[in-house]
Write a protein that holds these residues in place. Structure first.
Motif, PDB file in Angstrom:
ATOM      1  N   HIS A 160       0.733  -1.315   0.017  1.00 12.56           N
ATOM      2  CA  HIS A 160      -0.168   0.154   0.052  1.00 12.56           C
ATOM      3  C   HIS A 160       0.910   1.624  -0.335  1.00 12.56           C
ATOM      4  O   HIS A 160       0.459   1.938  -0.195  1.00 12.56           O
ATOM      5  N   ALA A 161       1.956   1.229   0.768  1.00 10.51           N
ATOM      6  CA  ALA A 161       2.428   2.948   0.980  1.00 10.51           C
ATOM      7  C   ALA A 161       3.823   2.875  -0.612  1.00 10.51           C
ATOM      8  O   ALA A 161       3.697   3.192  -0.791  1.00 10.51           O
ATOM      9  N   GLN A 162       4.118   1.093  -1.174  1.00  7.60           N
ATOM     10  CA  GLN A 162       5.098   2.083  -2.351  1.00  7.60           C
ATOM     11  C   GLN A 162       3.965   1.855  -3.391  1.00  7.60           C
ATOM     12  O   GLN A 162       4.223   3.387  -3.987  1.00  7.60           O
ATOM     13  N   LYS A 163       2.432   2.226  -3.190  1.00  7.58           N
ATOM     14  CA  LYS A 163       1.419   2.506  -3.936  1.00  7.58           C
ATOM     15  C   LYS A 163       1.319   3.968  -3.805  1.00  7.58           C
ATOM     16  O   LYS A 163       0.389   4.374  -4.647  1.00  7.58           O
ATOM     17  N   TYR A 164       0.216   4.166  -3.021  1.00  3.04           N
ATOM     18  CA  TYR A 164       0.171   5.119  -2.317  1.00  3.04           C
ATOM     19  C   TYR A 164       1.110   6.863  -1.727  1.00  3.04           C
ATOM     20  O   TYR A 164      -0.013   7.909  -2.088  1.00  3.04           O
ATOM     21  N   SER A 165       2.081   5.919  -1.137  1.00  2.00           N
ATOM     22  CA  SER A 165       2.988   7.266  -0.298  1.00  2.00           C
ATOM     23  C   SER A 165       4.075   7.853  -0.988  1.00  2.00           C
ATOM     24  O   SER A 165       5.099   6.931  -1.151  1.00  2.00           O
ATOM     25  N   LYS A 166       3.597   9.243  -0.935  1.00  2.00           N
ATOM     26  CA  LYS A 166       4.808   9.987  -1.668  1.00  2.00           C
ATOM     27  C   LYS A 166       6.011   9.932  -0.843  1.00  2.00           C
ATOM     28  O   LYS A 166       7.294   9.618  -1.815  1.00  2.00           O
ATOM     29  N   SER A 167       6.278   9.778   0.438  1.00  2.38           N
ATOM     30  CA  SER A 167       6.810   9.188   0.864  1.00  2.38           C
ATOM     31  C   SER A 167       7.708   7.917   1.230  1.00  2.38           C
ATOM     32  O   SER A 167       8.669   7.574   1.898  1.00  2.38           O
ATOM     33  N   TYR A 168       7.098   7.223   0.617  1.00  2.48           N
ATOM     34  CA  TYR A 168       8.423   5.617   1.300  1.00  2.48           C
ATOM     35  C   TYR A 168       8.781   5.425   0.474  1.00  2.48           C
ATOM     36  O   TYR A 168       9.934   5.846  -0.350  1.00  2.48           O
ATOM     37  N   GLY A 169      10.092   4.589   1.737  1.00  2.78           N
ATOM     38  CA  GLY A 169      11.976   4.902   1.220  1.00  2.78           C
ATOM     39  C   GLY A 169      12.346   5.837   2.061  1.00  2.78           C
ATOM     40  O   GLY A 169      13.377   5.739   2.089  1.00  2.78           O
TER      41      GLY A 169
END
Length: 242
Positions: A160-169
């Motif tokens: 979910h984070a990889q797809k939707y979060s601008k700040s993932y990683g």
């Protein structure tokens, strides 16, 4: 510039935070993370005023919100991020929720859940040696005895984070993954809660960069530029929560 904004800060803040305290918190964030002082002044003030209007303290041990330096198409700008504790505070302030919680499930905990017409959730934490995180869940109870819960595996959260979060990683995803995972599952479960539009507008400010200031920061546009090749915003090398 921050000092000159004290009048506007005072008008924006709820009674639970004094303008003097908020100003001290903001100046402390600048001294703790020098990269913030390199951000464009307008984006920093925009993030600061967003935090003020929401009544959350940025970059403190409370974990309510963060001001994070991000490289937005080559320009260092300040992004506003809600923490999961800030999300919980806003849900309580809505007046519709009497209880809301988010928890981590570890591999040695006793944990089961069922969906369907009679959903069930059972979690007894192990007394010691709980192991690694495997699930995250959030549950709410409304004042009229309604309730809901949401469960996500650690793989669900990462996808979910990889797809939707601008700040993932970057930033808190690297320095405090469990907190960000709890925020993710909280945002998902609150979609089913009968919360007012003011709450929905408040959480829409999460992970935004705003370089204009007004009496209604929720209405100001997000100026984040997403990289056309990677689909991501590239964080500053020293970004992240402080």
């Amino acid at each position: 510039m921050i000092k000159s904004m004290e009048g506007e800060i005072a008008k924006a803040l709820p009674s639970v935070i004094t303008p003097e305290r908020f100003t001290r918190i903001t100046l402390s964030a600048l001294s703790t993370n020098p990269k913030l002082s390199e951000c464009s002044a307008n984006s920093f003030l925009g993030a600061m005023m967003t935090a003020a209007q929401l009544g959350v303290e940025p970059n403190t041990p409370l974990g309510q919100a963060y001001l994070i330096p991000y490289r937005n198409h080559g320009r260092l700008e300040c992004q506003f991020q809600l923490g999961y504790k800030g999300l919980i505070d806003l849900a309580y302030r809505s007046g519709e929720v009497k209880m809301i919680q988010a928890h981590t499930v570890y591999e040695n905990d006793d944990f089961t859940y069922e969906l369907g017409l009679e959903p069930k959730l059972h979690h007894i934490p192990a007394k010691s040696d709980r192991g690694a995180p495997i699930f995250f869940y959030a549950v709410f109870h409304t004042k009229d005895d309604g309730y809901g819960f949401e469960v996500m595996s650690i793989e669900d959260v990462q996808t979910h984070a990889q797809k939707y979060s601008k700040s993932y990683g970057n930033g808190p995803w690297q320095t405090n993954f469990e907190e960000m995972a709890k925020k993710t599952v909280l945002k998902r479960v609150l979609k089913y809660a009968p919360l007012k539009s003011d709450f929905v507008r408040a959480i829409s400010t999460d992970e935004t960069i705003k370089d204009t200031i007004s009496d209604d920061m929720f209405a100001e546009p997000d100026v984040t530029i997403v990289d056309s090749e990677t689909g991501e915003v590239v964080a500053a090398s020293e970004g992240g929560e402080t």
